[in-house]
Design an enzyme around this catalytic site. Structure first.
Site, short mmCIF file in Angstrom:
data_model
loop_
_atom_site.label_atom_id
_atom_site.label_comp_id
_atom_site.label_asym_id
_atom_site.label_seq_id
_atom_site.Cartn_x
_atom_site.Cartn_y
_atom_site.Cartn_z
N SER A 139 0.85 -1.19 0.00
CA SER A 139 0.00 0.00 0.00
C SER A 139 0.89 1.23 0.00
O SER A 139 2.05 1.18 0.43
CB SER A 139 -0.90 0.00 1.24
OG SER A 139 -1.53 1.26 1.41
N TYR A 152 -1.88 -0.83 10.58
CA TYR A 152 -2.01 -1.16 9.16
C TYR A 152 -0.81 -0.69 8.34
O TYR A 152 -0.20 -1.50 7.61
CB TYR A 152 -3.31 -0.59 8.59
CG TYR A 152 -3.44 -0.75 7.11
CD1 TYR A 152 -3.76 -1.98 6.55
CD2 TYR A 152 -3.25 0.33 6.24
CE1 TYR A 152 -3.88 -2.15 5.18
CE2 TYR A 152 -3.36 0.18 4.88
CZ TYR A 152 -3.67 -1.04 4.35
OH TYR A 152 -3.78 -1.20 2.98
#
Length: 264
Positions: A139, A152
């Site tokens: 990501s 995350y």
């Protein structure tokens, strides 16, 4: 010999987009996702529309026994797997002091432990070929700390580092490892609602799922190690490298607080 691509998190979002794109290119697929996500229906749709073989397996990759059971099934089925796409992952936004500890554990187990264990256990399949591929989905969050997400982005930073180290180690064995860093993706109503709170900036950073899938798969074939789809995300990567965290932090706090309830 019928070769297969194994894709985790394949029932929706980027995993589904990659599955469809690969099937259009004529690749046989093994789709993996959680139970009760209409995976059988998706597999059948792809079989009919693309005339390829599609197998599927439903499980929760957050636990080691489930990962081992998946690999046992792959061996028993005698699949020839030349391409692994580690797409399964979870995230979300929440103040850390309010975060459920089970949720924190699931993020770490799936994004970090699950990815590493599945890669290790599928590697013997890949090594049967003179050229094989691993594509890990990280990501843009991997490049910066993110308040109200905390665990995350840290997990995605692991994916980034893991992928580059693995690429250096496995390239001599004929296994090419790549990592893709998508930005915000509107793959669910929850994600769409969160992105809308970011206004124009959120819209600018969003690249359609089909475009991300096409870019990622094309760049893998070109041998690219780190893949960042979209010019806005490339600019974001530059910002994360050259603009000090102390300057970025107030903006990140302001942006991410918008995703939370007004009480935070």
């Amino acid at each position: 010999m019928k070769k297969y691509v194994l894709i985790t998190g394949a029932s929706a979002g980027l995993g589904k987009a990659m599955a469809i794109e690969l099937a259009r290119q004529g690749h046989n697929l093994i789709l993996v996702s959680l139970p009760n996500e209409n995976l059988a229906e998706l597999a059948q749709q792809i079989r009919i529309s693309c005339n390829v073989k599609v197998a599927f397996y439903e499980t929760d990759l957050c636990t080691r026994p489930n990962i081992e059971a998946l690999v046992t099934w792959l061996r028993a089925s005698k699949f020839e797997i030349f391409y692994l796409i580690n797409n399964a992952g979870i995230g979300g936004s929440q103040a850390f002091e309010l975060a459920d500890t089970e949720r924190i554990e699931r993020i770490i187990q799936l994004n970090i432990v699950g990815t590493a264990l599945l890669t290790r256990l599928v590697l013997p399949f890949l090594l049967k070929f003179s050229q094989s591929y691993i594509l890990n989905v990280s990501s843009m969050a991997a490049f910066t700390p993110i308040p109200y997400k905390t665990v995350y982005p840290a997990s995605k930073a692991f994916i980034y580092s893991f992928s580059l180290g693995l690429r250096a180690e496995l390239s001599a064995l004929g296994v090419q490892v790549s990592v893709v860093h998508p930005g915000p993706m509107p793959h669910s109503p929850e994600n769409q609602a969160r992105l809308q709170k970011h206004g124009r900036l959120g819209r600018m950073l969003t690249v359609p799922l089909q475009v991300i899938a096409q870019i990622a798969l094309e760049q893998v074939q070109r041998g690219q190690s780190v893949i960042i789809p979209g010019w806005t995300n490339k600019f974001g990567y530059w910002v994360s490298r050259w603009v000090p965290w102390s300057w970025r932090r107030p903006l990140m706090v302001s942006m991410l607080r918008k995703e939370l309830s007004p009480s935070v």
